[in-house]
Design a protein around this motif. Structure first.
Motif: not given
Length: 434
Positions: A387-392, A335-340, A313-318
């Motif tokens: 944010i750009y490489s990982a997933n759950g 900023e995405a890390i902070a958002m999550g 979701e954070l990757k998509t948001a960015s």
């Protein structure tokens, strides 16, 4: 509360607003982070976790979902919000009961734990049964009952009874892991009488408020036609807004509404995948952040996403903000890390307890394994690697409130196979009941 000490050693720590040099060790005592240092003495520690090759983050925070709707995953895809709700979801929800919502919440909890989310904010029905699932799963939750009255006074009375009963029964439950908010569904399903009473009682009880606002263009047009005001203009006029309000979606905003959100300290929960899937639009997140507004992240329910993977979701948001503004620098990985993490904690009024890796905060921690094809070689920064490489599926270990819920990608709580079987049976019965 667990009575233990856990030492996590050799970790690369990624935490908002803090730069940790080199590898660090973290000592957890009971449910609290008690020490962070390059080396910590290992004697008298109950458990040692070697985090070599792993990135340590605060547990992720999902500020808008409907956990029990995991049962409706894939039920109604490729539809507009109106058709999705009216023709498919609401008819199915008419046959829900507490047991179904409990099973759906357990299924959702498995998915949250396995993808690194330790805290979620939920609005739905049969919420005491959801609380039961939260207690068993060991995660942290903010729960609200979805209040809908469509102007009906008797229904309105029942909605307050439900939400206040939930507050009395569950606020502070599960060693303090559960917090209860009011959950008026939206300005178009909740009357002005309901909304103003929610504001009054939220002030009286010190409760937060969780609400959907400005999700679709139709919602804006209907509001203008019926009230002569856009949704946030209307909510501002009736005195509903405040810093304790978490508004989910916020897709269709005028500049004046952004100012209304800012001046009232309203917190926003951005749900990009659901907004994209339902073709609701693109929320102006970069503009909200530029205006100093707290923006957190949510998945919405699995029936409109269709998963609860907050890293995805954070990757998509960015990426969505970059393509909508044609500016590759907006909503960067930090900023995405902070958002999550910390922004989610701030939205829920929990930033003094969770959302960052600090001594004295709750031990809500996840470890991401970098020894995976999609994580090699290491990125230029820890945040961009996440944010750009990982997933759950890269989450290796999940700890909440000092208790290990998953280690080496294996759950230490909940019986996955039993939950999957019960969830499949539940949706079979629900479909047959229509």
């Amino acid at each position: 509360m667990s009575d233990n000490t856990i030492l996590i050693k050799n970790a690369f720590i990624l935490s908002p607003n803090t730069n940790f040099e080199d590898k660090q060790s973290i000592l957890i005592k009971d449910d609290i982070i008690s020490e962070i240092a390059p080396k910590i003495y290992e004697s008298n520690v109950d458990k040692i976790i070697d985090a070599t090759g792993k990135i340590l983050l605060p547990g992720l925070i999902n500020t808008h979902t409907h956990l029990s709707m995991t049962l409706f995953r894939g039920l109604a895809d490729d539809l507009s919000l109106d058709s999705w709700l009216n023709d498919h979801i609401w008819p199915m929800e008419a046959n829900l009961n507490g047991d179904y919502c409990y099973i759906g919440a357990l299924l959702g909890a498995v998915e949250l734990i396995k993808s690194g989310t330790t805290t979620f904010s939920d609005m739905y029905f049969y919420m005491e049964d959801v609380a039961r699932a939260v207690e068993e799963a060991g995660i942290r939750a903010v729960l609200s009952y979805g209040m809908i009255d469509f102007g009906d006074e008797e229904k309105r009375k029942n909605e307050f009874k439900e939400n206040l009963t939930l507050f009395d029964a569950c606020n502070g439950m599960a060693d303090g892991r559960i917090k209860v908010f009011f959950g008026p569904h939206s300005p178009y399903t909740a009357s002005e009488e309901l909304l103003t009473k929610v504001r009054e009682l939220a002030d009286e009880h010190g409760m937060g408020i969780h609400i959907h606002v400005s999700e679709t263009e139709k919602e804006i047009n209907d509001s203008l036609e019926e009230k002569g005001l856009r949704p946030f203009e209307y909510l501002d006029k009736i005195g509903f807004l405040g810093p304790d309000v978490v508004a989910a979606h916020c897709v269709w905003l005028s500049d004046s509404e952004i100012e209304i959100i800012r001046k009232n300290g309203v917190k926003v929960s951005h749900n990009p995948c659901s907004n994209m899937k339902l073709a609701s639009g693109i929320a102006p997140i970069s503009k909200l952040i530029e205006n100093g507004i707290c923006v957190s992240i949510g998945t919405d329910g699995a029936s409109s996403n269709n998963n609860l993977d907050l890293i995805e979701e954070l990757k998509t948001a960015s990426l969505l903000q970059k393509v909508s503004t044609l500016d590759p620098k907006v909503l960067d990985s930090d900023e995405a890390i902070a958002m999550g993490t910390i922004k989610g904690a701030e939205a829920l009024g929990l930033d003094s307890e969770i959302g960052s890796i600090e001594v004295g905060k709750k031990a809500d921690i996840i470890l991401i394994d970098t020894n995976s094809a999609n994580m090699v070689p290491d990125s230029s920064s820890l945040s961009s690697n996440i944010i750009y490489s990982a997933n759950g599926s890269n989450v290796d270990t999940t700890i909440c409130n000092g208790k290990v819920l998953m280690e080496n990608k294996k759950l230490t709580v909940l019986d996955e196979d039993e939950i999957y079987a019960k969830a499949r049976q539940a949706i079979k019965e629900l479909k047959e009941a229509i």
